[in-house]
Design an enzyme around this catalytic site. Structure first.
Site, mmCIF file in Angstrom:
data_model
loop_
_atom_site.group_PDB
_atom_site.id
_atom_site.type_symbol
_atom_site.label_atom_id
_atom_site.label_comp_id
_atom_site.label_asym_id
_atom_site.label_seq_id
_atom_site.Cartn_x
_atom_site.Cartn_y
_atom_site.Cartn_z
ATOM 1 C CD1 TRP A 65 -2.104 -2.006 0.199
ATOM 2 C CD2 TRP A 65 -2.845 -1.270 2.171
ATOM 3 N NE1 TRP A 65 -3.514 -2.736 0.511
ATOM 4 C CE2 TRP A 65 -3.824 -2.219 1.696
ATOM 5 C CE3 TRP A 65 -3.494 -0.640 3.200
ATOM 6 C CZ2 TRP A 65 -5.132 -2.789 2.521
ATOM 7 C CZ3 TRP A 65 -4.429 -1.136 4.014
ATOM 8 C CH2 TRP A 65 -5.396 -1.857 3.489
ATOM 9 C CE LYS A 66 5.054 1.432 -3.859
ATOM 10 N NZ LYS A 66 5.591 1.573 -5.130
ATOM 11 C CG HIS B 184 9.838 -0.657 -2.242
ATOM 12 N ND1 HIS B 184 10.088 0.415 -2.899
ATOM 13 C CD2 HIS B 184 9.039 -1.470 -2.797
ATOM 14 C CE1 HIS B 184 9.129 0.395 -3.868
ATOM 15 N NE2 HIS B 184 8.361 -0.803 -3.611
ATOM 16 C CD GLU C 147 8.447 3.284 -3.837
ATOM 17 O OE1 GLU C 147 7.825 3.236 -2.611
ATOM 18 O OE2 GLU C 147 8.073 3.075 -4.980
ATOM 19 C CB SER D 263 3.566 -0.843 -14.378
ATOM 20 O OG SER D 263 4.027 0.702 -13.944
ATOM 21 N N GLY E 83 5.372 2.406 -10.861
ATOM 22 C CA GLY E 83 4.523 3.542 -10.706
ATOM 23 C C GLY E 83 4.553 4.363 -12.061
ATOM 24 N N GLY F 250 1.800 -2.487 -6.324
ATOM 25 C CA GLY F 250 1.580 -0.992 -5.653
ATOM 26 C C GLY F 250 0.285 -0.604 -5.947
ATOM 27 N N GLY F 251 0.341 0.405 -6.937
ATOM 28 C CA GLY F 251 -1.007 1.073 -7.481
ATOM 29 C C GLY F 251 -2.104 0.263 -7.387
HETATM 30 P P1 13P Z 1 3.344 -0.088 -8.952
HETATM 31 O O1 13P Z 1 2.691 -1.691 -9.101
HETATM 32 O O2 13P Z 1 2.573 0.899 -8.659
HETATM 33 O O3 13P Z 1 4.265 0.094 -9.830
HETATM 34 O O4 13P Z 1 4.598 -0.378 -7.955
HETATM 35 C C1 13P Z 1 5.211 -1.386 -7.715
HETATM 36 C C2 13P Z 1 5.839 -1.642 -6.312
HETATM 37 O O5 13P Z 1 6.937 -0.705 -6.056
HETATM 38 C C3 13P Z 1 5.477 -2.667 -5.323
HETATM 39 O O6 13P Z 1 6.121 -2.687 -4.264
#
Ligand code: 13P
Length: 690
Positions: free
Chosen positions: A449-450, A535, A537, A652, A612, A673-674
């Site tokens: 979910w970030k 991760h 990020e 993605s 993302g 993610g998204g």
């Molecule tokens: P997205 O699916 O939004 O590209 O993010 C991937 C992600 O970083 C999952 O940890």
């Protein structure tokens, strides 16, 4: 930095060694298949030298010759294209471990003068062969140890087709050259060769000088003597050895001499100087000669009589065998006695036929190809078969390459069309020769979910997902990784048999004065079972290094949390083709674990440029790097641990592309993610496993 230089150097070294081995194996397998009979003769020399002739038949030697050609060719192609790496590199090591001491023995004792590794194409001395094998052994060991770094040039699902076609190709090629004659004739009697020129000594050249040594014995004492000091009769001869005293020039043709078996006349010059044509029937051993085409031979003989051409038969067999042959076949031609090795060199087929004019080999046929009466319809001057037609080596190489590449490309293209027209199931994609997609490892779809969703929104999302999955059970493990503050509320809300809950991070310290941090123990105390670590990020914005992550992984495991460990390259690294090195370096955080602990983690490959951004790796790109990651795990912990490790793809991933990505044999689900923030999207991805 140092690590990455070391990685680059090792990867280059592994791939240079692999290419060296591949080229040598493909070449040596191919030249053996080009002349299986020649290699069979060579194996016979080995069997004689080692006293094994009683144990091996001619057909066994021929099968061994073709088998060796196929094995070397297959290993070469595996190494060249970079698949079946463990088998290819392991077999190469075994092969070289066998060949190197053998060739050392050959170099020391000289029981066979040329090892025959490259047929007649490249003839090496025994010492050259030994040193070549030392280099290849070192290369094979290096490739075996660094096999995870070998770059693959063919997609995994095409492997089995390449294997099958390659074996078919080399076996059919061996059969073709056996039935007809070698496509590439490296011997001194090739079409277009001038036999007299081949016998000439260049001006000023000296012939080699040999000396005979006699090993004699008297009263239990052994001593060596030369011809000048040959001792009296009180000594008995034990062994006679011929040694090369001075290397010299030996013309390529040095034993072509035709002695009539009728009256002992030397017919060599008469044949070589004949300004008209001479047909030579060549059968080194009449007892082993195939008499299935003797009608053709007799037709040629009749044709020669009608047109006044010479016709001679050459053999190393004795007079009795000649008589039996003539009785059996109705032949009326004259036989000449010629050295057996010479005849085996002249033409590989037994019998075979040669057409000479003024000492030049104008044409050459295997038994089955001897021209018949429909071809011999005029005098030879008018027939194309009596004109020297030397096809250039380049055009032959080109033809052989085309026969390899064109059908193979067609097969691969058809497979692609078939696969992309609907057959998208992962299990259909798997190599049917291996058919061993390991089902023990889990397919997992995990949501990250970030930093999204308030507590209330998160609770609502978790509830909705729980209901959706209760109504429609997933075919894979499902995990949601939420911000810390959601964990304690979300964990009791979901059915833990269906949905696992995890954190997105944890501290690299056990506990204490670390304001703002949340420890692995605290995460575990909420009932969560997973934690995302490494991760991209967190690596990029919070400076998490290999060492910090190593600590975090250990603490997570110590608190019974299952780490979902993320690795992946950024765009610049990918563009510089460094993604393999980058993931290899990132894995250092988990490669210090014991095999047992490593077995508890899940890996997630996330190309940073795809996170993302809406850009996804293609299924082939994802499969390629996932297979590479698995090979690194196999190299470190063995194949079983590698086969049991789930490797998720992230970046993605959407309902529209999940199925295609997960269809790859090494992609075991996704880290989302998204698309994990909406139940419909997340469920769509989970359903890719249905
Ligand atoms: P997205 O699916 O939004 O590209 O993010 C991937 C992600 O970083 C999952 O940890």
């Amino acid at each position: 930095m140092e690590n990455s230089i070391r990685n680059t150097v090792l990867t280059w070294y592994a791939n240079i060694c692999r290419l060296l081995l591949a080229v040598v194996f493909v070449f040596s397998g191919f030249v053996k298949a080009n002349d299986p009979t020649g290699f069979q003769y060579k194996l016979h020399d080995y069997a004689t030298a080692f006293g094994l002739t009683a144990w091996v038949s001619e057909s066994l030697l021929l099968a061994a010759a073709i088998g060796m050609a196929a094995l070397e060719f297959a290993l070469g192609i595996y190494l060249l294209l970079g698949f079946n790496r463990r088998f290819a590199s392991g077999m190469s090591v075994l092969l070289m471990l066998f060949m190197t001491p053998l060739t050392l023995y050959l170099a020391l004792e000289n029981p066979v003068s040329d090892c025959g590794c490259f047929g007649d194409a490249v003839v090496l001395t025994n010492w050259q062969t030994f040193w070549k094998n030392v280099v290849l052994l070192l290369a094979a060991i290096s490739v075996f140890c660094l096999r995870g770094r070998i770059v693959r040039w063919i997609s995994r699902h095409s492997e089995w087709m390449v294997s099958v076609y390659m074996l078919l190709y080399i076996c059919i090629f061996s059969y073709y050259t056996l039935k007809h004659l070698p496509v590439f004739d490296f011997r001194p009697y090739h079409i277009g060769a001038d036999i007299r020129a081949g016998m000439e000594m260049p001006e000023g050249a000296l012939p080699p000088l040999y000396e005979t040594i006699f090993v004699m014995e008297r009263d239990g004492e052994q001593k060596e003597f030369g011809i000048e000091d040959y001792p009296d009769e009180s000594w008995t001869l034990v062994e006679r050895k011929t040694i090369l005293k001075r290397a010299g020039y030996e013309p390529p043709i040095h034993d072509f001499s035709l002695m009539s078996m009728q009256d002992g006349e030397d017919l060599t010059e008469r044949v070589l100087a004949d300004s008209s044509y001479t047909f030579l029937l060549v059968a080194y051993d009449l007892n082993k000669a195939d008499d299935g085409y003797t009608d053709l031979v007799n037709e040629v003989y009749d044709y020669c009589r009608a047109h006044q051409y010479q016709f001679l038969a050459l053999t190393a067999s004795g007079e009795d065998e000649v008589e039996q042959w003539l009785d059996r076949t109705g032949g009326e031609y004259l036989f000449c006695g010629v050295d057996e090795t010479t005849l085996k060199t002249v033409v590989r087929s037994n019998p075979g036929m040669l057409l000479l004019k003024e000492g030049v080999v104008v044409n050459k046929w295997a038994n089955a190809d001897i021209p018949d009466e429909y071809q011999l319809v005029a005098s030879l001057d008018e027939l194309p078969l009596a004109k020297v037609q030397v096809h250039s080596v380049m055009s032959k190489i080109f033809t052989c390459l085309l026969w390899f590449l064109v059908p193979l490309s067609l097969i691969l293209m058809l497979d692609r069309i078939w696969n992309f027209s609907g057959r998208k199931n992962k299990h259909d994609y798997i190599n049917p020769l291996k058919n061993k997609k390991v089902e023990m490892r889990k397919n997992i779809v995990a949501g990250n979910w970030k930093m999204n969703k308030t507590l209330q929104e998160g609770i609502a999302l978790a509830k909705e997902l729980n209901e959706a999955l209760a109504a429609d059970k997933p075919n894979c493990d499902v995990v949601i990784c939420t911000p810390f503050i959601h964990l304690a509320s979300v964990t009791p809300l979901v059915d833990s048999a269906v949905i696992g809950v995890g954190a997105e991070n944890c501290a690299d310290k056990v506990s204490g004065a670390y304001t703002g941090e949340v420890s692995a123990e605290m995460v575990a105390s909420t009932g969560a079972q997973y934690v995302i670590l490494g991760h991209s990020e967190r690596r990029a914005y919070y400076g998490e290094t290999v060492e910090i992550l190593e600590e975090k992984v250990k603490l997570a495991l110590a608190n019974n949390l299952k780490p979902i460990f993320c690795i992946g390259a950024v765009l610049e690294e990918r563009e510089a083709n460094k993604q393999n090195e980058v993931v290899a370096a990132q894995l250092a955080s988990v490669f210090s674990l014991s095999a047992e602990d490593f077995g508890k983690i899940v890996l997630a490959y996330e190309p940073v440029w795809a996170i993302g951004t809406g850009k996804t790796a293609t299924p082939e790109q994802a499969q390629e790097i996932h297979a590479y990651i698995r090979s690194l795990v196999a190299e470190k912990y063995g194949q079983e641990v590698a086969d049991n490790t789930s490797i998720l793809y992230g970046g993605s991933c959407k309902p529209s592309n999940a199925k295609e990505l997960f269809a790859n044999p090494d992609v075991d689900g996704g880290l989302i993610g998204g698309a994990a923030l909406k139940v419909a999207d997340f469920k769509g991805i989970i359903d890719a496993f249905k």
